[in-house]
Design a protein around this motif. Sequence first.
Motif, PDB file in Angstrom:
ATOM      1  N   ALA A 127       5.236  -3.282  -9.002  1.00 26.48           N
ATOM      2  CA  ALA A 127       6.457  -3.173  -8.218  1.00 26.48           C
ATOM      3  C   ALA A 127       7.219  -1.910  -8.594  1.00 26.48           C
ATOM      4  CB  ALA A 127       7.330  -4.394  -8.447  1.00 26.48           C
TER       5      ALA A 127
ATOM      6  N   ALA B 243      -8.787  -2.614  -9.711  1.00 27.43           N
ATOM      7  CA  ALA B 243      -9.967  -3.487  -9.730  1.00 27.43           C
ATOM      8  C   ALA B 243      -9.614  -4.938  -9.409  1.00 27.43           C
ATOM      9  CB  ALA B 243     -10.645  -3.398 -11.095  1.00 27.43           C
ATOM     10  N   VAL B 244      -8.453  -5.404  -9.889  1.00 25.05           N
ATOM     11  CA  VAL B 244      -8.076  -6.801  -9.663  1.00 25.05           C
ATOM     12  C   VAL B 244      -7.901  -7.064  -8.161  1.00 25.05           C
ATOM     13  CG1 VAL B 244      -6.261  -8.506 -10.055  1.00 25.05           C
ATOM     14  CG2 VAL B 244      -7.023  -7.074 -11.935  1.00 25.05           C
TER      15      VAL B 244
ATOM     16  N   SER C 177      -6.513  -6.915 -16.609  1.00 18.98           N
ATOM     17  CA  SER C 177      -5.159  -6.400 -16.790  1.00 18.98           C
ATOM     18  C   SER C 177      -4.541  -6.904 -18.089  1.00 18.98           C
ATOM     19  CB  SER C 177      -4.292  -6.767 -15.601  1.00 18.98           C
ATOM     20  OG  SER C 177      -4.560  -8.066 -15.184  1.00 18.98           O
TER      21      SER C 177
ATOM     22  N   VAL D 293       8.966  -4.980 -14.504  1.00 21.46           N
ATOM     23  CA  VAL D 293       8.657  -5.719 -13.278  1.00 21.46           C
ATOM     24  C   VAL D 293       9.186  -4.944 -12.066  1.00 21.46           C
ATOM     25  CG1 VAL D 293       9.307  -7.784 -11.968  1.00 21.46           C
ATOM     26  CG2 VAL D 293       8.494  -8.014 -14.301  1.00 21.46           C
TER      27      VAL D 293
ATOM     28  N   VAL E  30     -12.459 -10.689 -14.117  1.00 23.30           N
ATOM     29  CA  VAL E  30     -11.552  -9.677 -13.586  1.00 23.30           C
ATOM     30  C   VAL E  30     -10.095  -9.995 -13.915  1.00 23.30           C
ATOM     31  CG1 VAL E  30     -11.224 -10.679 -11.304  1.00 23.30           C
ATOM     32  CG2 VAL E  30     -11.135  -8.204 -11.576  1.00 23.30           C
TER      33      VAL E  30
ATOM     34  N   VAL F 114       1.996  -8.796  -1.731  1.00 17.75           N
ATOM     35  CA  VAL F 114       1.735  -9.483  -2.993  1.00 17.75           C
ATOM     36  C   VAL F 114       1.129  -8.452  -3.943  1.00 17.75           C
ATOM     37  CG1 VAL F 114       0.402 -11.292  -4.096  1.00 17.75           C
ATOM     38  CG2 VAL F 114       1.278 -11.650  -1.801  1.00 17.75           C
ATOM     39  N   ASN F 115       1.754  -8.261  -5.109  1.00 15.72           N
ATOM     40  CA  ASN F 115       1.194  -7.312  -6.068  1.00 15.72           C
ATOM     41  C   ASN F 115       0.144  -8.008  -6.918  1.00 15.72           C
ATOM     42  OD1 ASN F 115       4.245  -6.715  -5.648  1.00 15.72           O
ATOM     43  ND2 ASN F 115       3.341  -4.755  -6.181  1.00 15.72           N
ATOM     44  N   LYS F 116      -1.089  -7.507  -6.876  1.00 16.48           N
ATOM     45  CA  LYS F 116      -2.101  -7.997  -7.832  1.00 16.48           C
ATOM     46  C   LYS F 116      -2.530  -6.791  -8.657  1.00 16.48           C
ATOM     47  CE  LYS F 116      -3.754 -12.121  -5.482  1.00 16.48           C
ATOM     48  NZ  LYS F 116      -3.025 -13.128  -6.271  1.00 16.48           N
ATOM     49  N   VAL F 117      -1.882  -6.657  -9.804  1.00 19.90           N
ATOM     50  CA  VAL F 117      -1.965  -5.431 -10.588  1.00 19.90           C
ATOM     51  C   VAL F 117      -3.044  -5.550 -11.649  1.00 19.90           C
ATOM     52  CG1 VAL F 117      -0.625  -3.849 -12.010  1.00 19.90           C
ATOM     53  CG2 VAL F 117       0.503  -5.173 -10.228  1.00 19.90           C
ATOM     54  N   GLY F 118      -3.720  -4.453 -11.942  1.00 18.74           N
ATOM     55  CA  GLY F 118      -4.616  -4.442 -13.097  1.00 18.74           C
ATOM     56  C   GLY F 118      -5.891  -3.672 -12.843  1.00 18.74           C
TER      57      GLY F 118
END
Lengths: 325, 507
Positions: free
Chosen positions: A43, A77-78, B200, B340, B196, A69-73
């Motif tokens: 974000a 790759a995530v 993170s 965040v 996966v 929707v944040n899918k971070v990582g």
Amino acid sequence: MYRFTKTTLTGLIGAFAMASCFMGVVRAEFPEKAIEFVIPFGAGGSADIEGRLLANAMSKVLGVPVVPVNKVGGGGAVTYTHLKNSKPDGYTIAWASTSLLTSSGIGNIPFDHSALDHLGQVEFQPMIVSVKGNAKWQTFKEFADYCKANPGKLKIANSGTGSATHIAAVAVENAMGCKVIHLPVGIKRRNATVLSGEADAAVGPLTATRRLAKAGKLRMLAAPTAERNPVAPDVPTMKELGYDADLDLFRSLAVPKGTPAAVVARLKEAMVTAANSAAFKDLAKKNGFTIKPLVGKDFDQRLAKDGAVVISIMKGAGIYKSKTK
Amino acid sequence: MIQDAALGFSQASQFSSLVATAIGVMFGLTVGMIPGMTISTGIIIVLPLTYTLDPNISIALLLGLYVAGMTGGSFTAILLNIPGTPSASATAIDGFPLKERGEAGRALGIAIVASFVGGIVSFGCLYLIAPQLADLALNFRAPDLFALVLFGLTIICSFAAKSLIKGLVSAALGLMIVTVGQDPMMGTARFTFDNVNLLSGVHFLTAMIGLFAIPELIKSICTPATLMPETQKKIGSFWSVFPRLADLKQILRPMLIGSPIGSFLGLLPGAGGPIAAFISYDYAKKSSKNPEEYGKGSIEGIAAPESANNAVTGGALIPMMTLGIPGDPVTAILIGALLVHGLAPGPLLFLERGDFAYGLIFSFFFANIFNLILALVGVRLLVKLLNTPRAFMMPTIGLLCVIGSYALRNSFFDIYVMLAFGVIGLIMRWVDMPVVPLLLALVLGKPLEEHLRVSLISSQGDYSIFLQSPFSVGFLSLAAFSVLWSLVVVPWRDRLRAKKLEGPTSQ
């Protein structure tokens, strides 16, 4: 009271019946529920801000909520893994970018861009080689000449090994034809290391460099691209300076493989309309990216070309670990 | 800079920010007051609610909670002789006797006013020091930052652990967990077992929710239904809380001792509220004209620790904002809350988002003002909340823990991670191992590794790079000193004390 309840109940049943008839009629029409818009980065970053605005504009075109929707990582790759494992019904789309090519190349996802279907490109921006505002190098040529005179001395900061900025930095290094030290300091410290003098230069997206360049803290030397960017027309391209380097940072939309053609067509249309909306154009002007929707063959070409650049640079740098079968 | 300050002030004084600050203060007074609920737990609970708010509004809410939590702790310390938060332990020494004399209102009023003065003094320090320190920190390079983070890690371990071994084990565990995920330098997967979700890594807020909140929930299941009987909390009339002029005059000196001590100790990572409170209590007592009254209900004995523990808040915000180094669990969570929203605390925060940085500073100022007003006016009402049955409170907290860990990254996997850390937290509580070193290792582990490896890439593997900058040498010496202190000086001092007690003939 009893009568009231009964009337209400009848009314409700009637409403449901009508609604379901109505839904039956339009069932073929995509979309009929909210769409998940997956953003691979955190974000507040530029990918997030741009993605959220595009999702909002697409929601207006499609008439259903498009929920960011944040899918971070894992440098994306995530998100790409999540997308690949999602149902190919058009209700999950991902805010992809050059990071799709890099995370495949470094082996963080066991597939490449051909494992997904692509709606197309929305925007792009050059990555800029910048030095400190009071550095002794006024032009890129001076920088390259200094490098040749002092090989292995210059330090160039990037956002992380295998990231798009690192690939661009290696492209710059190859074009200059002399060794430099790459400092993978991360997105947050990339500009700071140049300001503190620890690194001599940084390679970063235009949107992340522009503000500090305007304030005179950084000086933009060149962009490893073929054409000058309308947002920063004063910054020469490496091509015109006689160096061979061409890699932009693009952002695009992707869906799972096997999404029905009609759904893809509807989403493509919404993407292009949203990309050309006034709100998105305003953001582009403010932040400094270039809106350029590319669909179909044009985008396939871009993916193929950029993919080849990323792979050849990664192989040259010895970090190519693709697990694609 | 002046522009940024003005912009920050206008952001912090917006209606929505002020409302958020006031809500944060009310919530902070409440969680601070309830024994067993620490400020950290309180912040964890409201955290998911702030994900969707504007960053300046959510930080205003969290700061209100932080400031007021320190004050709320003194309510139960005074009324029940149970400190609501560890920082209020010293307040109970004189607060409870004064309440026993039937002067509960007076004791509460003194605590509230002293909190306010401590907070305002530390606001002054924050406003004056933070921008300068940020400017200086802009010159820090990777070796300097490595040395700084290392220093932060050593001082934390030596402070937070009652048993050095257990503290070190806890910190080492944290450092090991940090290595899971994407290698920060090479971008490749590390200890992820091809999952996966692990790419993170473990988010420290997820870990923190599990470590702090789950053991608290389990514990509360094993304790009585209500917090205290009705009869124990007679405060007196509405006006009895407002301090008299003579009292204010008398507490001026202890407050002037407590506030600077608190601000300074807040600056040091690891010291925190309880230590500041006891040191200033001790110092105020030693320098008082009537030390014999201390411990029997002296208002000076309330004012000194209360001004100190609130002054810690402003002090602790200085390294958090300018260096990104947390001094305690609360500032660690605040770092997470900023991240965040995509705002990285550190020297660049003042350069790139000066408006936000100053907005934060001024929100802290308003939080102290609201804390004074709301606490003075609302304390009689707030204390009634202590009657809320836990049957209502605890399920709500449990639910918010689950939501909080999911919403952080929209990952269902993180809920399991949170629960796993809950079990780890329980085990650590059973074996009496401190969790704070683990938590701070989780926060500091990543920068420690990154700065170390960037330094060595930069120097081509030459370790002498750490001895080339005065900053780096300075921080490394401090780190060495702090390790020596806790390994050699403290045990030696304890042995000496033990000897004295046993008498010269023993041994």
